[in-house]
Design an enzyme around this catalytic site. Structure first.
Site, mmCIF file in Angstrom:
data_model
loop_
_atom_site.group_PDB
_atom_site.id
_atom_site.type_symbol
_atom_site.label_atom_id
_atom_site.label_comp_id
_atom_site.label_asym_id
_atom_site.label_seq_id
_atom_site.Cartn_x
_atom_site.Cartn_y
_atom_site.Cartn_z
ATOM 1 N N GLU A 40 -17.241 129.853 40.295
ATOM 2 C CA GLU A 40 -16.980 131.159 40.429
ATOM 3 C C GLU A 40 -18.424 131.643 40.846
ATOM 4 O OE1 GLU A 40 -14.189 132.639 39.850
ATOM 5 O OE2 GLU A 40 -14.871 134.670 39.966
ATOM 6 N N SER A 60 -20.388 127.231 37.340
ATOM 7 C CA SER A 60 -19.197 127.297 37.669
ATOM 8 C C SER A 60 -18.964 127.730 39.225
ATOM 9 C CB SER A 60 -18.422 128.684 36.824
ATOM 10 O OG SER A 60 -17.378 129.065 37.631
ATOM 11 N N TYR A 62 -18.702 138.047 35.393
ATOM 12 C CA TYR A 62 -18.849 136.356 34.767
ATOM 13 C C TYR A 62 -19.641 135.560 35.678
ATOM 14 C CZ TYR A 62 -17.121 131.744 34.093
ATOM 15 O OH TYR A 62 -16.973 130.192 34.043
HETATM 16 P P1 NAP Z 1 -12.720 128.132 26.845
HETATM 17 O O1 NAP Z 1 -11.438 127.381 26.455
HETATM 18 O O2 NAP Z 1 -12.554 129.742 27.081
HETATM 19 O O3 NAP Z 1 -13.851 127.949 25.564
HETATM 20 C C1 NAP Z 1 -14.865 128.835 25.555
HETATM 21 C C2 NAP Z 1 -15.487 128.557 24.182
HETATM 22 O O4 NAP Z 1 -16.936 129.437 24.190
HETATM 23 C C3 NAP Z 1 -14.551 128.589 23.199
HETATM 24 O O5 NAP Z 1 -15.142 127.556 22.141
HETATM 25 C C4 NAP Z 1 -15.328 130.050 22.453
HETATM 26 O O6 NAP Z 1 -14.906 129.963 21.312
HETATM 27 C C5 NAP Z 1 -16.610 129.903 22.865
HETATM 28 N N1 NAP Z 1 -17.007 131.085 22.920
HETATM 29 C C6 NAP Z 1 -17.081 132.161 23.576
HETATM 30 N N2 NAP Z 1 -17.697 133.173 23.171
HETATM 31 C C7 NAP Z 1 -18.504 132.745 22.210
HETATM 32 C C8 NAP Z 1 -19.699 133.274 21.405
HETATM 33 N N3 NAP Z 1 -19.746 134.632 21.368
HETATM 34 N N4 NAP Z 1 -20.025 132.701 20.603
HETATM 35 C C9 NAP Z 1 -19.905 131.275 20.390
HETATM 36 N N5 NAP Z 1 -19.000 130.691 21.117
HETATM 37 C C10 NAP Z 1 -18.318 131.470 21.963
HETATM 38 O O7 NAP Z 1 -13.368 127.556 28.153
HETATM 39 P P2 NAP Z 1 -13.430 126.005 28.868
HETATM 40 O O8 NAP Z 1 -12.241 126.238 30.018
HETATM 41 O O9 NAP Z 1 -13.240 125.078 27.672
HETATM 42 O O10 NAP Z 1 -14.528 126.257 29.664
HETATM 43 C C11 NAP Z 1 -15.900 125.642 29.151
HETATM 44 C C12 NAP Z 1 -17.222 126.188 29.807
HETATM 45 O O11 NAP Z 1 -17.202 125.913 31.138
HETATM 46 C C13 NAP Z 1 -17.199 127.671 29.761
HETATM 47 O O12 NAP Z 1 -18.530 127.887 29.961
HETATM 48 C C14 NAP Z 1 -16.838 127.936 31.182
HETATM 49 O O13 NAP Z 1 -17.238 129.152 31.745
HETATM 50 C C15 NAP Z 1 -17.177 126.980 32.062
HETATM 51 N N6 NAP Z 1 -16.485 126.594 33.355
HETATM 52 C C16 NAP Z 1 -15.027 126.534 32.970
HETATM 53 C C17 NAP Z 1 -14.378 126.165 34.128
HETATM 54 C C18 NAP Z 1 -12.756 126.073 34.023
HETATM 55 O O14 NAP Z 1 -12.022 125.941 35.024
HETATM 56 N N7 NAP Z 1 -12.292 125.895 32.758
HETATM 57 C C19 NAP Z 1 -14.711 125.959 35.547
HETATM 58 C C20 NAP Z 1 -16.079 126.151 35.544
HETATM 59 C C21 NAP Z 1 -16.958 126.460 34.499
HETATM 60 P P3 NAP Z 1 -13.576 130.467 20.613
HETATM 61 O O15 NAP Z 1 -12.753 129.434 20.641
HETATM 62 O O16 NAP Z 1 -14.138 131.006 19.237
HETATM 63 O O17 NAP Z 1 -13.050 131.542 21.498
HETATM 64 O O1 G4F Z 2 -6.750 131.198 36.241
HETATM 65 P P1 G4F Z 2 -7.748 132.437 36.438
HETATM 66 O O2 G4F Z 2 -8.162 133.500 35.452
HETATM 67 O O3 G4F Z 2 -9.017 131.532 36.559
HETATM 68 P P2 G4F Z 2 -10.302 131.908 37.505
HETATM 69 O O4 G4F Z 2 -10.564 133.585 37.524
HETATM 70 O O5 G4F Z 2 -10.347 131.086 38.847
HETATM 71 O O6 G4F Z 2 -11.581 131.460 36.623
HETATM 72 C C1 G4F Z 2 -11.709 130.099 35.910
HETATM 73 O O7 G4F Z 2 -12.036 129.212 36.961
HETATM 74 C C2 G4F Z 2 -13.510 129.488 36.979
HETATM 75 C C3 G4F Z 2 -14.192 128.357 37.938
HETATM 76 O O8 G4F Z 2 -13.869 128.931 39.261
HETATM 77 C C4 G4F Z 2 -14.342 129.288 35.409
HETATM 78 F F1 G4F Z 2 -15.689 129.560 35.872
HETATM 79 C C5 G4F Z 2 -13.484 130.234 34.842
HETATM 80 O O9 G4F Z 2 -14.304 130.048 33.570
HETATM 81 C C6 G4F Z 2 -12.158 130.255 34.537
HETATM 82 O O10 G4F Z 2 -11.842 128.880 34.028
HETATM 83 O O11 G4F Z 2 -7.327 132.792 37.825
HETATM 84 C C7 G4F Z 2 -7.113 132.163 39.020
HETATM 85 C C8 G4F Z 2 -6.688 133.164 39.786
HETATM 86 C C9 G4F Z 2 -7.521 134.394 40.367
HETATM 87 O O12 G4F Z 2 -7.260 134.693 41.865
HETATM 88 C C10 G4F Z 2 -6.568 135.489 39.631
HETATM 89 O O13 G4F Z 2 -6.723 136.680 40.428
HETATM 90 O O14 G4F Z 2 -5.298 133.617 39.756
HETATM 91 C C11 G4F Z 2 -5.133 134.961 40.128
HETATM 92 N N1 G4F Z 2 -4.093 135.547 39.119
HETATM 93 C C12 G4F Z 2 -2.887 136.187 39.860
HETATM 94 N N2 G4F Z 2 -2.014 136.394 38.656
HETATM 95 C C13 G4F Z 2 -4.180 135.554 37.857
HETATM 96 C C14 G4F Z 2 -2.835 136.188 37.481
HETATM 97 N N3 G4F Z 2 -5.247 135.266 36.975
HETATM 98 C C15 G4F Z 2 -4.741 135.432 35.488
HETATM 99 N N4 G4F Z 2 -5.529 135.155 34.798
HETATM 100 N N5 G4F Z 2 -3.560 135.885 35.367
HETATM 101 C C16 G4F Z 2 -2.720 136.550 36.172
HETATM 102 O O15 G4F Z 2 -1.382 137.033 35.704
#
Ligand code: NAP
Ligand code: G4F
Length: 340
Positions: free
Chosen positions: A132, A130, A153
């Site tokens: 992050e 990520s 995280y």
């Molecule tokens: P997501 O929608 O939150 O999906 C996470 C998945 O992990 C869900 O299927 C969840 O299952 C499963 N999971 C969580 N805890 C678990 C556990 N203890 N045992 C087994 N399964 C578990 O996340 P996503 O956006 O698809 O992201 C996919 C991956 O990419 C994650 O590893 C995330 O950290 C990484 N990532 C995401 C982003 C982004 O912007 N989306 C960016 C960079 C990296 P449930 O459905 O049961 O909750």
């Molecule tokens: O949407 P966010 O919660 O995403 P964040 O923290 O960037 O993380 C996501 O992206 C990562 C990749 O860089 C992934 F690895 C991670 O799994 C996840 O998918 O927050 C985005 C920004 C933050 O700065 C947060 O502080 O939005 C700001 N924010 C402001 N108000 C909020 C809110 N975030 C959330 N979730 N909820 C609020 O009300």
């Protein structure tokens, strides 16, 4: 012979799109999911209905803290590709659940890789790393930028990233990291900021909510669409060598920009409906500015995103309006009434 892929996190945003992509490419997909007290299959119900009875999609219960639950499946099905997408993926929540976040995101990655090494060394492995991890490192960030994680995280993802590299470098596994910048979609979880905005706006128009309560809206993110990014994830494992790749759009915007764009689609003044700096959504340490340089993936994988922020916002908003029984045109009419 059909390729066999394992996906952890198949019920999540990326897992569901990736499963669809691999099924369209004629893979047999094994989705590994955790037991939940209430079945959580909404994102994959369509492919379950279409592919499970044909034996092309199989679902298995695993627990990421239980090595044998994963090892037994690796030994039985000998997957060609293993996509490790499962994680506790919410940065804000990780401040309250640090130990579990490290266990699920970091140690489970070690468990899986060790099991692949011992039982099926030919299996290719993808780790969902990520942006992050860059944390406070100033943009633009690429594969060579230093990591400065700001949350449990972020720390867990750095550990999983190095675990993946260790098994590649020390043991010769085909193990690659995709360092993905934020990517969103209509399937994004409701407590990430983009989906919170589009979903709450649909609820405001339906009369269920009056305001959206957000935290710090000055932070900046590089947002793409999950559909584009899962294509990149697949391409990373098709590359001739195991390597690490950044996937990003290269453009960044503030949360405020996202709010403005979304409200503008309906011609609404966002200031009347959004409250900011709510302490429930402020984090002890923030990642202020993410903007990725994905030149390596664009050059070596020929990957590039199709969606931009405008098309992403529109896709998410239309989908949330549909959930509340509204077309875009109907929503624009309602918006005129409530802005009077
Ligand atoms: P997501 O929608 O939150 O999906 C996470 C998945 O992990 C869900 O299927 C969840 O299952 C499963 N999971 C969580 N805890 C678990 C556990 N203890 N045992 C087994 N399964 C578990 O996340 P996503 O956006 O698809 O992201 C996919 C991956 O990419 C994650 O590893 C995330 O950290 C990484 N990532 C995401 C982003 C982004 O912007 N989306 C960016 C960079 C990296 P449930 O459905 O049961 O909750
Ligand atoms: O949407 P966010 O919660 O995403 P964040 O923290 O960037 O993380 C996501 O992206 C990562 C990749 O860089 C992934 F690895 C991670 O799994 C996840 O998918 O927050 C985005 C920004 C933050 O700065 C947060 O502080 O939005 C700001 N924010 C402001 N108000 C909020 C809110 N975030 C959330 N979730 N909820 C609020 O009300």
């Amino acid at each position: 012979m059909k390729k066999i892929a394992f996906i952890t996190g198949v019920t999540g945003q990326d897992g569901s799109y990736l499963a669809e992509l691999l099924l369209s490419k004629k893979y047999i997909v094994h989705g590994l999911l955790r037991r939940t007290s209430f079945l959580n299959l909404d994102r994959i119900q369509e492919i379950i209905d279409r592919y499970e009875s044909k034996g092309l999609l199989k679902l298995h219960y695993i627990d990421l803290t239980d090595t044998s639950s994963i090892t037994n499946l690796i030994i039985k099905y000998k997957p060609h590709e293993f996509y490790n997408l499962a994680s506790m993926s919410h940065v804000g929540i990780s401040y309250f659940t640090g130990e579990a976040t490290l266990n699920i995101n970091a140690i489970a990655t070690y468990r899986i890789l060790e099991s692949i090494l011992k039982n099926h060394k030919k299996c290719k492995f993808y780790q969902a790393s990520s942006s992050e991890m860059f944390g406070s490192t100033p943009p633009p960030q690429n594969e060579k930028s230093p990591f400065n994680p700001q949350s449990p995280y972020g720390i867990s993802k750095v550990a999983a990233y190095y675990t993946t590299r260790y098994f590649r470098q020390a043991h010769g596994l085909f193990a690659s990291n995709g360092i993905l910048f934020n990517h969103e979609s209509p399937r994004r979880g409701l407590n990430f900021v983009t989906r919170k905005i589009t979903h709450s706006l649909a609820r405001i128009l339906s009369g269920y909510e009056k305001k959206i309560y957000l935290g710090d809206i000055s932070t900046r993110r590089d947002w793409g669409h999950s559909k584009d990014y899962v294509r990149g994830i697949w391409m990373i494992l098709q590359h001739k060598r195991p390597e690490d790749f950044v996937l990003s759009t290269g453009k960044n915007y503030s949360i405020e920009d996202f709010v403005k764009k979304t409200f503008k689609i309906l011609g609404l003044n966002w200031k009347k409906f959004v409250s900011t700096n709510n302490k429930n959504f402020l984090r002890p340490s923030e990642v202020r500015n993410l903007q990725g340089n994905s030149n390596k993936a664009r050059k070596l994988l020929k990957w590039k995103p199709i969606y931009n922020l405008d098309t992403l916002c529109l896709d998410m908003l239309k989908s949330d309006l549909k959930l509340y029984g509204m077309t875009l045109e109907q929503a624009k009419e309602k918006a005129k009434k409530i802005s009077k």
